[in-house]
Structures are given as C-alpha cells and as structure tokens.
Design an enzyme around this catalytic site. Sequence first.
Site, PDB file in Angstrom:
ATOM      1  N   SER A 290       0.839  -1.193   0.000  1.00  0.00           N
ATOM      2  CA  SER A 290       0.000   0.000   0.000  1.00  0.00           C
ATOM      3  C   SER A 290       0.874   1.242   0.000  1.00  0.00           C
ATOM      4  O   SER A 290       2.005   1.228   0.505  1.00  0.00           O
ATOM      5  CB  SER A 290      -0.899   0.017   1.239  1.00  0.00           C
ATOM      6  N   ASP A 291       0.351   2.317  -0.586  1.00  0.00           N
ATOM      7  CA  ASP A 291       0.955   3.612  -0.314  1.00  0.00           C
ATOM      8  C   ASP A 291       0.734   3.896   1.167  1.00  0.00           C
ATOM      9  O   ASP A 291      -0.082   3.257   1.833  1.00  0.00           O
ATOM     10  CB  ASP A 291       0.333   4.692  -1.207  1.00  0.00           C
ATOM     11  N   TRP A 292       1.431   4.873   1.695  1.00  0.00           N
ATOM     12  CA  TRP A 292       1.458   5.106   3.134  1.00  0.00           C
ATOM     13  C   TRP A 292       0.088   5.622   3.620  1.00  0.00           C
ATOM     14  O   TRP A 292      -0.303   6.740   3.350  1.00  0.00           O
ATOM     15  CB  TRP A 292       2.572   6.077   3.458  1.00  0.00           C
TER      16      TRP A 292
END
Length: 871
Positions: A290-292
């Site tokens: 995932s992106d942050w």
Amino acid sequence: MKPAVALATLASSTLAAGRTLGSTNQIEKRALATSDPFYPSPWMNPDAEGWKEAYAKAREFVSQLTLMEKVNLTTGVGWQGEQCVGNTGSIPRFGMRGLCLQDSPLGIRGTDYNSAFPSGQTVAATFDRALIYKRGYAMGMEAKGKGVDVLLGPVAGPLGRMPAAGRNWEGFSPDPVLTGIGMMESVKGIQDAGTIACAKHYIGNEQEHFRQVGEAQGYGFDISETLSSNIDDKTMHELYLWPFADAVRAGVGSVMCSYQQVNNSYGCQNSKLLNDLLKNELGFQGFVMSDWQAQHTGAASAVAGLDMTMPGDTVFNSGRSFFGPNLTLAVLNGTVPAYRLDDMAMRIMAAMFKVGKTTDLEPVNFSFWTTDTYGPVHFVANEGFQEINSHVDVRADHGNLIREIAAKGTVLLKNTGSLPLKKPKFLAVIGEDAGPNLRGPNGCGDRGCDDGTLAMGWGSGTANFPYLITPDAALQAQAVSDGSRYESILTNYAPAQTRALVSQANATAIVFVNADSGEGYINVDGNMGDRKNLTLWKDGDALVKNVSSWCSNTIVVIHSTGPVLLTEWYDSPNITAILWAGLPGQESGNAIVDVLYGKVNPSGRTPFTWGATRESYGADVLYEPNNGNGAPQQDFTEGVFIDYRYFDKFDTPVIYEFGHGLSYTTFKYSNIKVEKSNAGEYKPTEGTTAPAPTLGNFSTDLNDYLFPSDEFHYVYQYNYPYLNTTDPKEASGDAHYGQTAEEFLPPHATDSSAQPLLRSSGKNEPGGNRQLYDVMYTVTADITNTGDVAGTEIPQLYLSLGGEDDPVVVLRDFDKLFLQPGETGTFRGTLTRRDLSNWDVEKQDWVISAAKKKVFVGKSSRKLELSAELN
C-alpha cells in the site's frame, strides 16, 4: 498492549446512489468505467519466467515460518517505528531483520552522502535507453549501500493526464510507450544493482487534490472519501496499464497501489485492479504494497490482492494496524485463507531472492528521521539509543552520470543562431532561478519551496543534495576561464538594475525562470501539490518579456515540472534561444554550461507537448469537489486522447510538439523500408493454473498467539502480530465478529482450486501473452548528418492504427544515432503485436483491427518525414 482494530468490509466497486452524474453523455461514459469484483487472488506461478529460482527459495523458506512470522513480513512496524520511511517486521529466528523501504524515484530521501539525480521526466527527455538504465543502476547501488531493500520507484502513475498535476515530474511522460521504456530500463537497472524496485502509483493516480481525505480536509475541503478516477477498460489497457505491463515484463519485485479510488473502489482493495489486471492478466509475481495509509480494510484488502501494508499503522502513530494481529486472527478464523497469507509471504521473499538478497541482510546505516549520528532506533518511541547514522558515502562517481543525463535531457526548443556560445564578450545572467537558495540547497524540507534554482520538485519524491551547482556558479566559472565579462542579478524583482545591465553594448542575456510542483501534503504559494496554472512562477513571464525588450540577444532557460505557457513571448525576435532543462539534479549548472557552450550537442526531446493555452490540453486538474461531501468524481472521458494525441485529434496548433528538439547540426531522413517478420498467428492462452499450494498446518489455539510473556518488552506504537486476548471478538474489536468468510467476503474470495487462465495472460510469461511481444515488422531508414558538427539524432517511429477512435499517430519506438558530419547511419525500429493492437472489450484481449495501418519515421510527432503503409 494495544487492541486490534476492526476488520472493515470491502468497498463497493459500483456507483453509490444519489451521486450527481452530469450530462447523459457523461453518464454513458461513466457506465463503462467499472471495476467488477475478481476473486480469488492469484497465487504465484512456480514456472514464471525469471522467477523460478526465486520461487523455489521462497517456498522453501516460507514453509519453515510460523503464522506470526508470515504476518510480520506483511506488516509495517508503524510510522517512525524504525530507521526507514517504511519497515516490515523481522524474523529473528532466522536472523532476518525487517525490510527497509525507502523513497525516492530520484535518489535516497532523507539521508546524507547520497546523490540527487535528475527527475524521471528529465531522463525521459534523453530518449536514451542506456542512460535510463544507468540511472536506475546507480540509484539501486546507492540504495543498497545505505541498507535499503526496496527503492520506492520508478513512477508510471501519474502518467501525466493533466499538465498541471503535481507529481508528473516523478514519472516519465504522458506517452505510455516512452514511460513503459522508462519503467522497464529503470526496473532492470535498480534490480541488477541488488535492490528491489517498486513500480508506483498503481493506478490512475493523476492528481494530488483529494487523494487523501485528511489532507483535503486540512485544506478546507469537506469530503468523506478520496477522489475516484473513473477509467473505462479500453483506456485502462491502451494507456494507463501499458507502462506497468512493461515493468512487470522487466521483473519488477513490487508494486505500490495508490491512494485514490478507481471506479469508486479504493486502489489498495480493488480486486479488479490487483487480482485480475495485475496478478492474473499481467502475471505479476512480486508483492503489492500500500501507499502510506492507503489501506482502508483488513481481510478485504488481503483477499483483494494487497500483500504488504505500509507503514503498517491505520493512521500515522496510531499503534493500530489492519494487518498485524488482525491478519493473524483472520487466518486463524478462516476469514483469510492460509494459502493467501502464504502467497503474500512468498511474493515478498521471492522478490528478495530475485535480486540476489539473502536473509542475512546488510544493516541499515542511516535514519530517515534525523541526520544525527546517535539517536533512537525506534524514533517515535524514543527507544534503542545507538549509532543510527554511519554517514556512508554511496555516491561513487555518479556525479558524472548526473551531469551527462542533465545535459542530454536538456531540450533546445528554439535557436536562431545565438547558440552555442563562443566566448561571449559580455554575459549577463538574470533571474532567481540561476542562483542559490539562501537557506541552502536543502533549506526547505522535502524541497517544499521555490527559492533559488529549481533542480527537483517537492515531496516524498526528493533526495537531499550533497551539493548543488547553480547555473550562476558554473556560468561564471566558464566566463572567467574564457576571459568574458560576467555579471548576474539573482532576483526577478530588480527591473531598474536589470535594464541597466542587459541594455549595455555586447550583452548576451540569459534569463533563468521556473515553475514548480510536488506532492499534496506541501502547499507552496497556494499550489497544493498540483500547479494552480501553467504560467512561470515569480513573474517569470514578465521578466522574460522585459529582458527581451531591452536586449536583442536574450536566451531563456526553463526549469520546470512540465510544460509552461510560452505564448506571449516565445516568437519574439529578440529571444534567440529557448531551452527546457527540466529538473536536472545536483549538476544543474555544469550541465547547462555543457549545452550552452556546445560541449554537448543538444539531443534532448520534449517528453510532452507545449500547448498555446491551458484549455488546449483538454483534461485538467479537478480543483473543487463535485459530489457534495462524497468522493469527488473525475471522469477520464477523453479516453486515450491525452497530450499530443488530444492535440492531434482536434488538429490544434502547438508551440512545440511532443518529441521536438533541436541540435547544433542538421539531419536528413531518407529510404524508409519495412520488413515483415514471420511471427505466427496469435493464439489465446488456454488452460488453468495449479491449485493454491499448501505449505503446512498451524495451531488454531489462540493461546499460542498471545504476547510471549509478561517480560516481553513492548515498544510504544510498534506493530506486532500477537493477540492481546484469547477472546476473538474482543481481540478483533469488531462488533460483527463471528460472520463466516462466505458472509463477510465476496464469492470465490477463499477459493483455492485451479483457476482458468485468461486468453490475454501469459502461461508462464509475466507481462501478458508472450505473443503480444512478437516482432511483426522491422522499420529502417537512413539518417544523414548534413551539418558541420557531430551530433546525435533521435529518429522516432510512429504508427497510425487506422481506426475511427484511434489517435492520429502513436509513438511506438525510437533510436539514437551519433553521426559525424556527412555520415549516414541506419535507424532501426520494431513493431510488436501489442504495438499494432487495440484492446477488445468484448473478447478481453488484444486484437489487430482490419483498419489500414501506416508507419512514420520522423523528428517528432508532427515532423514525420517518412511514411509507409503496412501490409
């Protein structure tokens, strides 16, 4: 000890009722923008080309792991939990520290003694596969030298749908073929150096506005869900998915899913995107992270194809995770099948083994959170005081490569004869962009300002400069060496002094101007990541017009994150040359001197179109919510018609077309030839996968998964895989706990049986059906240097697909030829089956239409000297 969080349900992939849809045409087009559920999540293929050895090692290793050790691999330890921007849990039993994941796509963010490379957009302007590879390899070596395991780049999202989008400069070009080549060569380079590459942001992440709810609310926007990029199937395949397919073909180890929704389903739990397109159709064998803070569910995202959560906590420093103990519990109660967790862990380990890593990873020798030598390993907890920064110098001789890329990525847009410079009598350099940031090159965090010369944009896609050679410093050194008179005025706001200087006899004036942008968490002068407009910053247009009105030999150098509007001044006879120098990195000044003085004959080509007006680009940033307080809706109704494809469709005049770039010499094109290959008939893939592998049993007694003992040292806000109670309902924190997987998840989400292969997928070949990449035609042409100096020409191969809904032409290949005066070289380009095909939404496969097709070879998208019809 921290409680676990609820396992949220899968977001709907259909339009919610009551949303404002606009015109009938918009409703019809949005109806094509769907993400139908696709389950189960595909498991790894033991026979996948390029992955066989890594798969075998991963299976052997993961077979020995406990359930909680597997969970540790998939779960980030939390924001500021350890030394990198992202860290996974460790496996102490096998001596394996947690993985270190670190920005950025142009260098190592937040460290010292590292290089600051030119942007992706700038290296794309070189149209040079070898330089793109060398840049990737150098960055991979620097990452490895710092103890980084996963470098968060390269970037194909944003692709560049809108010219004002904030992070276009992190990627390569709005053309999918040029970006695809950028992705492929970068991935190869990074991973050949022993570092896992991460292709991001997957997919449709084309603007900064509304990408995150909290960020948007911080700017005063009342929204409750992130933006939805609504993209139809044909557009997805022919435009946005194309460069990711090239990254997968190159063997990329990881893919980062994006913040925003696609067709009203969050990117990191959109089973159509992750399970079907990426892992099934493209045969991606690595892991999806995932992106942050882009993860919104636990079990639902796991079965939808997410393999790793970053940075691990639901919200920064919450101490709670959607994975961690929740994933442990989800596997124990059967909500997430055990084979899915096995596959998640195997994908992560296989990516490691593929790039030559072992479980004995090199130590991380820096801390992203501070440049102090000593400090806490667990930054947010302020624990583990030791040496955390060893200040390892990983730069090697990369400064020379950076200088070469920056020079060869500089595009000579206009030249009426003033360049190259030859010991000018008097050189006057004007503009803040020529000089230093008075607070130092790293004086603004993550480069979040536009002070001094612009050498990179802002945000997480940055790196600290080890030094920054300004244009003023380099030009002055050259002038002194030549015996030229030299003066500079390093502000845009000294009209009287500027006029007095540049209006003097014998003056050659060089004006430096810029336009900046970056990531949405930083706001620079009202630009919330995305640019507010396409004009030059700090009254740069007025500066250019003023100087050129006072000096008949004015040269303009532009540093920018994309196109700017030149309409008001580009054709002034007093402006004798215009150069786009992109975002050149640490060797900025030296590189521009190399080009201005002819030490490097310019060969850069613009990787985007320079339109006359903002409106002429068609698509634009959505700056205001358009759906009440729900998810803003951004409809990609232009389909594949972005950048030059849009301009060509409406025959719109441009100032400088895609692929344009001048040289200090001239070239002649002649003798085009087309040779058809003997590639066979296309055969759709058939058959099924093997069933999901079973790696071993595990205990279902919750007592075996509690924190080890009362003596266990719990680090504050650190994510562990352990449960804090044997009461599953209390452990989950879910009021609805007790639902079966069949009740909780979509149909087939836990199916482990053999699955049918897609006709468009490869049997064992990542990137899709192998026959898509068969060469169908080879195109050659003669290129002759008709000038007086040696130079490099970049012949470009374009194709007309011939269909009513196809672009006028599309780039398909290019070559790079260095030729001496009078020398003739041979351009060689190829057309693959994919190049000649359209995506058929009914067949769900690539199909070569019956429309007549024509091939062109030329200097740019609108200077197509040679053509031939294809049989």
